[in-house]
Design an enzyme around this catalytic site. Sequence first.
Site, PDB file in Angstrom:
ATOM      1  N   GLU A 290       0.815  -1.229   0.000  1.00 24.02           N
ATOM      2  CA  GLU A 290       0.000   0.000   0.000  1.00 24.02           C
ATOM      3  C   GLU A 290       0.852   1.285   0.000  1.00 24.02           C
ATOM      4  OE1 GLU A 290      -0.948  -2.738   1.978  1.00 24.02           O
ATOM      5  OE2 GLU A 290      -2.526  -3.143   0.518  1.00 24.02           O
TER       6      GLU A 290
ATOM      7  N   HIS B 103       4.563 -14.719  -2.363  1.00 29.75           N
ATOM      8  CA  HIS B 103       3.908 -13.461  -2.028  1.00 29.75           C
ATOM      9  C   HIS B 103       4.951 -12.385  -1.723  1.00 29.75           C
ATOM     10  CE1 HIS B 103       0.283 -11.313  -1.179  1.00 29.75           C
ATOM     11  NE2 HIS B 103       0.686 -10.945   0.014  1.00 29.75           N
TER      12      HIS B 103
HETATM   13  N1  INI Z   1       3.419  -6.816   3.597  1.00 31.78           N
HETATM   14  C1  INI Z   1       4.588  -6.392   4.097  1.00 31.78           C
HETATM   15  O1  INI Z   1       4.742  -5.185   4.353  1.00 31.78           O
HETATM   16  N2  INI Z   1       5.583  -7.277   4.349  1.00 31.78           N
HETATM   17  C2  INI Z   1       5.457  -8.616   4.078  1.00 31.78           C
HETATM   18  O2  INI Z   1       6.408  -9.376   4.343  1.00 31.78           O
HETATM   19  C3  INI Z   1       4.249  -9.075   3.516  1.00 31.78           C
HETATM   20  N3  INI Z   1       4.081 -10.474   3.202  1.00 31.78           N
HETATM   21  O3  INI Z   1       5.093 -11.211   3.178  1.00 31.78           O
HETATM   22  O4  INI Z   1       2.977 -10.938   2.948  1.00 31.78           O
HETATM   23  C4  INI Z   1       3.210  -8.126   3.292  1.00 31.78           C
HETATM   24  N4  INI Z   1       2.006  -8.512   2.787  1.00 31.78           N
HETATM   25  C5  INI Z   1       0.828  -7.668   2.849  1.00 31.78           C
HETATM   26  C6  INI Z   1       0.736  -6.682   1.681  1.00 31.78           C
HETATM   27  O5  INI Z   1       1.713  -5.667   1.798  1.00 31.78           O
HETATM   28  C7  INI Z   1      -0.629  -6.005   1.648  1.00 31.78           C
HETATM   29  O6  INI Z   1      -0.828  -5.254   2.810  1.00 31.78           O
HETATM   30  C8  INI Z   1      -1.800  -6.985   1.524  1.00 31.78           C
HETATM   31  O7  INI Z   1      -1.570  -7.873   0.447  1.00 31.78           O
HETATM   32  C9  INI Z   1      -3.119  -6.201   1.257  1.00 31.78           C
HETATM   33  O8  INI Z   1      -3.053  -5.488   0.016  1.00 31.78           O
END
Ligand code: INI
Length: 161
Positions: free
Chosen positions: A61, A91
């Site tokens: 975001e 991911h």
């Molecule tokens: N967001 C992070 O800031 N760090 C991570 O390691 C991470 N992992 O690994 O999943 C992560 N996922 C969430 C992503 O940034 C979004 O907030 C979510 O997908 C909603 O759009």
Amino acid sequence: MSSERPERLELDGAGLKIAVACSRFNHEVTGRLAAAAQATLRRQGVDEDKILLVECPGAFELPLVAARLARTGEFDAIIALGAVIRGETDHYELVAKAAAEGIARVALDTGVPVIFGVLAASTKEQAEARAGGVLGNRGEDAALAAIEMARLVAELARRAR
Ligand code: INI
């Protein structure tokens, strides 16, 4: 402070207005990045009331938050802070790539410096080492880069007139 780039202790933050966009995912790490970034901005002369901290869910975001902040026209620089830590799936790669590319795009599209303070690490320990651990604090580095880029962009704009 890491030794990856020379320190610019003379950087003067007086009069600058800087936003810190910080994602909450892996908040034990990102909270330390944000605290160091804010402390460094204050230490370099940025007034407390000229520092805005905005939180968002994850690193994915950050580009939108940075874009909204940049388009207000209020800020001399924006610092984007996050921690992307490799999990069991791809991911991690997708989030890290989207954050890096999005943040770069916001800076180029708006002309406002957006500093990339997103840690990408294989383990939480590696991230912690760069968030106030043995390898320094990337939040501090990001704050110094923000002041340097705010000054540089202003100087280049003056020269272009
Ligand atoms: N967001 C992070 O800031 N760090 C991570 O390691 C991470 N992992 O690994 O999943 C992560 N996922 C969430 C992503 O940034 C979004 O907030 C979510 O997908 C909603 O759009």
